[in-house]
Design a protein around this motif. Structure first.
Motif: not given
Length: 262
Positions: A199, A241, A243-245
């Motif tokens: 992240l 960018g 994103r932790h999905l």
């Protein structure tokens, strides 16, 4: 809807039962295909396609490979009849060669379960061309990041790049028969360290994961399930960018995190 810009994804494919079970990870994948623009083709770097140099599947109609044993019979009846794209495979091979990596297109290669299990949940129509890409367990994270960088332009051309592996993957430590077993401390320590650095886009630390991450070789006695992460990271190029999905685990230590890059 179609688009010229797609993120690169890292997906943990877990057990082959992910293809049919109503698990949190399965339900996540069911929804994931509708959250990004429809790709014109998909490239999957799979933990189960292992070679000594980068290889791409170039068959126009790749067969479904059931590369596992001891699972319920309905799993072996599944077919994922997505078309291949030999032209795209050759194009990607050219990009990898330009990056200075030896590469080959394997014309008769099929779709292993690291490819078809997540795609069956994301795109059940099986109508998007798929090109499998190998990992090289004898090579390190930096080589796979470089391999991903060779793919960096594909997302802008409507091609979805997926790294399909596992965030924590030690089959010998799983609590078989107990999918809801709690995660042991050693697996949580590794998962949390990796997640924090993903992240933060701390590429230097991630490429040195075997030395820096806690419980690194306990979490991954062999490296093939983590290498697709570095391909996905590299494929995002310089696009900012991450994103932790998704966040779930099964059988104690099998962490099923998913990320989008770019």
């Amino acid at each position: 809807m179609e688009s010229d810009s797609l993120p690169a994804l890292f997906l943990s494919h877990g057990s082959p039962m992910l293809a049919i079970e109503a698990s949190p990870a399965g339900r996540f994948l069911d929804a994931l295909g509708g959250t990004t623009p429809l790709p014109r083709a998909i490239v999957v770097a799979s933990a189960h396609f292992m070679t000594d140099r980068p290889m791409l599947g170039g068959h126009p109609h790749p067969h479904t490979v059931h590369d596992f044993g001891g699972f319920p019979e309905p799993l072996y009846a599944i077919r994922y009849p997505a078309p291949g794209d030999p032209g795209l495979a050759e194009d990607i091979a050219g990009r990898i060669a330009v990056a200075g990596l030896p590469v080959k297109v394997r014309e008769g290669h099929g779709l292993d379960h690291g490819v078809w299990v997540p795609l069956r949940r994301m795109y059940p129509q099986a109508d998007i061309p798929v090109v499998p890409l190998s990992v090289q367990p004898q090579a390190d994270a930096a080589v796979h990041y470089r391999l991903g960088q060779a793919l960096a332009g594909l997302g802008d051309e409507g091609v979805l790049v997926i790294g399909s592996g596992g965030f924590v993957h030690n089959l010998g430590e799983l609590t078989w028969g107990q999918p809801d077993a709690p995660m042991p401390d050693w697996a949580r320590d590794f998962r949390d360290w990796m997640r924090d650095r993903v992240l933060a886009r701390d590429v230097d630390a991630l490429l040195d994961w075997e030395r820096q991450a806690p419980q690194a070789r306990h979490a991954h006695p062999t490296t093939e399930h983590l290498l697709p992460l570095f391909v996905a990271m590299g494929a995002a190029g310089e696009r900012a960018g991450v994103r932790h999905l998704h966040d779930s685990h099964e059988y104690g230590s099998l962490a099923l995190d998913a990320f989008a890059f770019g």
